[in-house]
Design an enzyme around this catalytic site. Structure first.
Site, PDB file in Angstrom:
ATOM      1  N   ILE A 141       7.604 -20.239   5.108  1.00 26.24           N
ATOM      2  CA  ILE A 141       8.346 -19.020   5.396  1.00 26.24           C
ATOM      3  C   ILE A 141       7.888 -17.860   4.524  1.00 26.24           C
ATOM      4  CG2 ILE A 141      10.653 -17.963   5.391  1.00 26.24           C
ATOM      5  CD1 ILE A 141      10.218 -19.962   7.621  1.00 26.24           C
ATOM      6  N   SER A 142       7.623 -18.139   3.254  1.00 32.24           N
ATOM      7  CA  SER A 142       7.235 -17.082   2.335  1.00 32.24           C
ATOM      8  C   SER A 142       6.332 -17.666   1.259  1.00 32.24           C
ATOM      9  CB  SER A 142       8.470 -16.435   1.703  1.00 32.24           C
ATOM     10  OG  SER A 142       8.126 -15.327   0.907  1.00 32.24           O
ATOM     11  N   SER A 143       5.490 -16.811   0.685  1.00 31.88           N
ATOM     12  CA  SER A 143       4.557 -17.272  -0.328  1.00 31.88           C
ATOM     13  C   SER A 143       4.314 -16.181  -1.365  1.00 31.88           C
ATOM     14  CB  SER A 143       3.221 -17.674   0.313  1.00 31.88           C
ATOM     15  OG  SER A 143       2.598 -16.537   0.903  1.00 31.88           O
ATOM     16  N   THR A 180       6.402 -20.516  -1.557  1.00 27.50           N
ATOM     17  CA  THR A 180       7.680 -20.358  -2.250  1.00 27.50           C
ATOM     18  C   THR A 180       8.887 -20.694  -1.392  1.00 27.50           C
ATOM     19  OG1 THR A 180       7.628 -17.990  -1.691  1.00 27.50           O
ATOM     20  CG2 THR A 180       6.803 -18.641  -3.873  1.00 27.50           C
ATOM     21  N   ARG A 181       8.722 -20.673  -0.062  1.00 22.10           N
ATOM     22  CA  ARG A 181       9.841 -21.060   0.806  1.00 22.10           C
ATOM     23  C   ARG A 181       9.306 -21.828   1.999  1.00 22.10           C
ATOM     24  NH1 ARG A 181      14.844 -19.298  -0.265  1.00 22.10           N
ATOM     25  NH2 ARG A 181      15.015 -17.708  -1.899  1.00 22.10           N
TER      26      ARG A 181
END
Length: 346
Positions: free
Chosen positions: A98-100, A90-91
């Protein structure tokens, strides 16, 4: 359990509802949704609102899929991915994840193992997309859920996604390694990023009898918090399942549960998931050849034979018995200013 929420779908509401029902059936087939309360949460929380865009890997970089793409083929591809039983990036920043949003079936297994009851106060470490916090809010109510992330852009988007879906838990920007003392005490803590060790301050923010569930090494450790004459401690065993999450951010190189080169070890070991788990759990404490000797002597132990003890003076991993003979100090002890929890998958 949270009240039934209106489903603020976009123009593809029927397609989204059908895709979500398919995902629920797929997760239920694994046995992870036998609890009716969690099945209802997955049936009613629309995942697509939490991943309005995500990234898929391609040679040399990432491809961005999003709900507002003018190409209907790509929009349909986005919706299929939003309800696939798979993790979603997601990022991405400078090519780095960075993010999921975690694999939904793994999220379901973790939520069931968290053993949440009505009225429990829950702390989530790693806000991710906000989807996991929405599932928790559906189960125990907004007022009982706190989700923490270091990155303001992550907490801002998670808060926005949650509001769009009709949920308003506490979304806090801060260092998850320090917990969230202003919202303590907690009955349950769940982390969605891989840790090199368990922050001792989490146990201090828990009620006796609380449960902590966190990715550690390549597994999931489930700890019970207990008071004793010698102080508060947490202890428990790993679950059977493997788990691979984005690592804790801010951990010095070589301290995020990695191991050295396996050159020279037999392939039967170096390619075995359980042996790699042992190496990751004991990184920096056991030489790979010593680990191989132990692994073979103990008949290739499954994850659930390993455990962790977190005390006020330190923490250690163990095989079979916390008193030994196989005991290893865990890598990093957290205190003010040390490691930061910021990226996770939910």
């Amino acid at each position: 359990m949270g009240a039934h929420r209106a489903e603020p779908y976009g123009p593809d509401d029927a397609a989204a509802a059908e895709a979500r029902a398919g995902l629920v059936r797929e997760i239920a087939a694994t046995g992870a949704l036998d609890d009716p309360a969690w099945r209802a949460a997955f049936e009613e929380v629309p995942r697509h609102l939490f991943v309005p865009y995500y990234f898929t890997s391609r040679p040399g970089g990432w491809d961005r899929l999003w709900s507002g793409d003018p190409d209907p083929v790509r929009r349909r591809r986005w919706l299929r991915g939003a309800y696939a039983d798979a993790p979603l990036a997601t990022r991405v920043r400078d090519g780095e994840l960075i993010s999921s949003s975690s694999q939904p079936s793994l999220m379901a297994r973790m939520l069931v193992e968290l053993d949440v009851r009505d009225g429990h106060r829950v702390l989530e470490i790693g806000a991710g997309s906000g989807y996991n916090a929405a599932l928790l809010s559906h189960r125990v109510g907004d007022a009982n859920v706190t989700t923490v992330d270091l990155e303001p852009e992550i907490t801002e988007s998670a808060r926005s996604h949650l509001a769009a879906a009709g949920y308003r838990p506490a979304v806090v920007t801060g260092d998850g390694a320090r917990g969230c003392p202003g919202r303590a005490p907690f009955d349950r803590i769940i982390a969605t990023c891989t840790l090199p060790s368990v922050p001792q301050v989490w146990t201090a923010q828990c009620r006796p009898g609380a449960r902590i569930l966190a990715p550690l090494a390549t597994g999931l450790i489930a700890l019970e918090v207990t008071d004793s004459p010698h102080g508060r401690y947490a202890e428990g065993r790993f679950l059977h399942t493997s788990a691979y999450f984005v690592p804790l951010r801010g951990v010095p190189a070589g301290r995020a549960g990695t191991y050295r080169s396996l050159g020279g070890l037999p392939r039967r070991a170096s390619e075995n998931d359980l042996f790699r788990f042992l190496l990751t759990l004991t990184a920096g404490r056991l030489d790979p050849r010593e680990a191989l000797s132990l692994w073979e002597r103990e008949r290739r132990p499954e994850r659930e034979r390993y455990g962790v003890t977190v005390g006020e003076r330190g923490q250690w991993a163990w095989l079979d018995d916390p008193a030994g003979p196989y005991v290893w100090p865990l890598g990093q002890t957290y205190g003010p200013g040390t490691g930061r929890v910021s990226r996770g998958g939910s």
